[in-house]
Enzyme design. Structure first.
Site, PDB file in Angstrom:
ATOM      1  N   LYS A 151      44.261  63.490  17.210  1.00  0.00           N
ATOM      2  CA  LYS A 151      44.106  64.886  17.636  1.00  0.00           C
ATOM      3  C   LYS A 151      42.647  65.156  18.027  1.00  0.00           C
ATOM      4  O   LYS A 151      42.375  65.810  19.028  1.00  0.00           O
ATOM      5  CB  LYS A 151      44.495  65.843  16.503  1.00  0.00           C
ATOM      6  CG  LYS A 151      45.964  65.856  16.169  1.00  0.00           C
ATOM      7  CD  LYS A 151      46.249  66.948  15.159  1.00  0.00           C
ATOM      8  CE  LYS A 151      47.590  66.795  14.529  1.00  0.00           C
ATOM      9  NZ  LYS A 151      47.773  67.649  13.361  1.00  0.00           N
ATOM     10  N   HIS A 173      76.184  45.913  13.943  1.00  0.00           N
ATOM     11  CA  HIS A 173      76.241  44.902  15.000  1.00  0.00           C
ATOM     12  C   HIS A 173      74.879  44.708  15.655  1.00  0.00           C
ATOM     13  O   HIS A 173      74.782  44.178  16.749  1.00  0.00           O
ATOM     14  CB  HIS A 173      77.309  45.300  16.018  1.00  0.00           C
ATOM     15  CG  HIS A 173      78.660  45.410  15.377  1.00  0.00           C
ATOM     16  ND1 HIS A 173      79.594  44.404  15.425  1.00  0.00           N
ATOM     17  CD2 HIS A 173      79.193  46.393  14.597  1.00  0.00           C
ATOM     18  CE1 HIS A 173      80.661  44.776  14.730  1.00  0.00           C
ATOM     19  NE2 HIS A 173      80.435  45.974  14.213  1.00  0.00           N
ATOM     20  N   GLU A 198      55.091  60.695   5.842  1.00  0.00           N
ATOM     21  CA  GLU A 198      53.859  61.482   5.759  1.00  0.00           C
ATOM     22  C   GLU A 198      53.468  61.781   4.309  1.00  0.00           C
ATOM     23  O   GLU A 198      52.304  62.026   4.023  1.00  0.00           O
ATOM     24  CB  GLU A 198      53.998  62.796   6.545  1.00  0.00           C
ATOM     25  CG  GLU A 198      53.656  62.636   8.015  1.00  0.00           C
ATOM     26  CD  GLU A 198      53.361  63.950   8.728  1.00  0.00           C
ATOM     27  OE1 GLU A 198      53.847  65.012   8.286  1.00  0.00           O
ATOM     28  OE2 GLU A 198      52.651  63.910   9.751  1.00  0.00           O
TER      29      GLU A 198
END
Ligand code: PA5
Length: 403
Positions: A393, A291, A270
């Protein structure tokens, strides 16, 4: 803390490249000399109030008597720091008392259904954290859990169990705190979420968990002595970025730091990720990921560099067969993986934290916050905004008919 930005990187960064970036690095470091609003989290004296700290510690002691579970509701910078420190300090298999649960980062009804069952016979308190006081995920979770709390406790009792952390001026959360008379902690103005780990955002949940918040703050204060190392680290990252190393793997060998890497991801993504710039932070946990991701890091698309977090101390666990403590074997794996990755073309920084305690975690938090801000300044972006997260938003608010 100790810093090695050389052993496993020197083939990638020569003296000439450093000269190119040195002047700008020195100039952005100077920003920290000025006591400006946006660097308030760095100039700590101004906002860490002793009375409030004492009160948080006192409330923490009181909640020990009355509460089994503290629900901490928040998202982004309003939870990641507290969760990172909590996981780093709490025992692996035993709950703290009170236990802290972090909520508001998902909207899963299954999760909440299971939560209600889990909380059935437990005494619950709640800390709702949102700097803006309007964040949708936080407010929905608050509403749902508030309904549960209202069914269980009287209005008088709720005042002893609900704590609000928000800004001092406005927002739905502040309105709610004022309306019902809940104890409120304030996030200082100008400190954005991802730089708020030294404020009540993280300090209050830590105090309730019984951690030493004074030592955490002392460590953070001392951490400021690493400003020079933070600027070297920021410079090294920037050089890698310019050389198309677009991904930084924060690699750990201690699972207790898994949430700490989540905090780092949030802090760097951010702060830097704007104007089509920035390094993509990912988390790697070894040996597990040796792995899986290890193959990609060694031989895949060469877009990565690693920043390895090493915890120096650890309990003694002697392995007679190897005539060595497990801690040292873990360190040896770390060294050899860095060496192998260097051979295969992936450079690594190594940052050593002496111990997993409040003091050293405070020091590490300050170091990484300085480094994130410096890194953003070096690529000419503002570390303290996040305009990119607003679009969803707004779209959502239209649908939900709230703003
Ligand atoms: O770092 C930030 O500023 C963000 O991640 C915010 O913390 C996050 O969006 C939550 O915001 P708020 O605290 O207003 O609910």
């Amino acid at each position: 803390m100790k810093f090695d930005f050389n052993t496993y990187t020197k083939d990638y960064i020569d003296a000439d490249v450093i000269k190119t970036y040195a002047a700008k690095t020195t100039s952005v470091k100077k920003k920290f000399e000025i006591n400006c609003d946006e660097l308030k989290w760095y100039h700590m004296n101004e906002y860490v109030d002793n009375m409030e700290l004492k009160e948080m510690i006192e409330l923490g002691k009181q909640l020990k008597e009355t509460t089994d579970v503290l629900l901490v509701i928040g998202i982004g910078g309003s939870y990641a720091g507290a969760h990172a420190i909590y996981d780093a300090l709490k025992p692996y298999f035993h709950r703290t008392h009170p236990e802290i649960l972090f909520l508001g980062t998902n909207l899963s009804s299954r999760y909440l259904q299971d939560l209600f069952v889990y909380l059935k016979d437990k005494r619950v308190s709640m800390n709702v954290i949102s700097k803006s006081g309007n964040t949708m995920e936080t407010m929905i979770t608050y509403q749902i859990l508030m309904t549960m709390m209202q069914k269980r406790y009287s209005k008088k009792e709720l005042k002893k169990r609900i704590f609000i952390t928000t800004n001092i001026h406005q927002g739905k959360l502040l309105e709610s705190a004022k309306k019902y008379g809940y104890r409120t902690f304030f996030v200082p103005d100008h400190i954005s979420g991802r730089y708020s780990v030294l404020t009540p955002v993280a300090l209050f949940p830590m105090a309730v968990a019984g951690f030493d918040i004074l030592s955490f703050l002392t460590g953070a204060k001392e951490g400021r002595m690493h400003l020079n190392y933070a600027s070297i680290y920021a410079m090294v990252r920037t050089i890698f970025f310019k050389r198309e190393r677009m991904v930084e793997a924060f690699t750990i060998y201690e699972p207790k730091l898994a949430m700490f890497t989540e905090w780092l991801k949030q802090l760097f993504a951010e702060s830097e990720g704007k104007d089509c710039k920035g390094i993509l932070p990912i988390g790697v946990m070894n040996p597990r990921d040796l792995h899986s991701l290890g193959q990609f890091i060694s031989e895949g698309n060469p877009i990565l560099f690693e920043t390895v977090l090493k915890i120096e101390d650890g309990p003694d666990l002697f392995l007679p067969k190897y005539q060595e403590h497990l801690r040292e074997i873990n360190h040896l794996v770390l060294d050899k993986v860095c060496e192998a990755h260097k051979l295969s073309g992936c450079p690594s920084n190594v940052i050593t934290i002496e111990s997993l305690d409040e003091y050293h975690l405070g020091e590490a938090c300050m170091f990484f916050m300085m480094a994130a801000a410096l890194s953003a300044y070096l690529i000419d972006v503002d570390p303290f905004t996040q305009p990119g997260v607003e679009t969803y938003k707004e779209l959502l608010a239209k649908e939900l008919r709230v703003l």
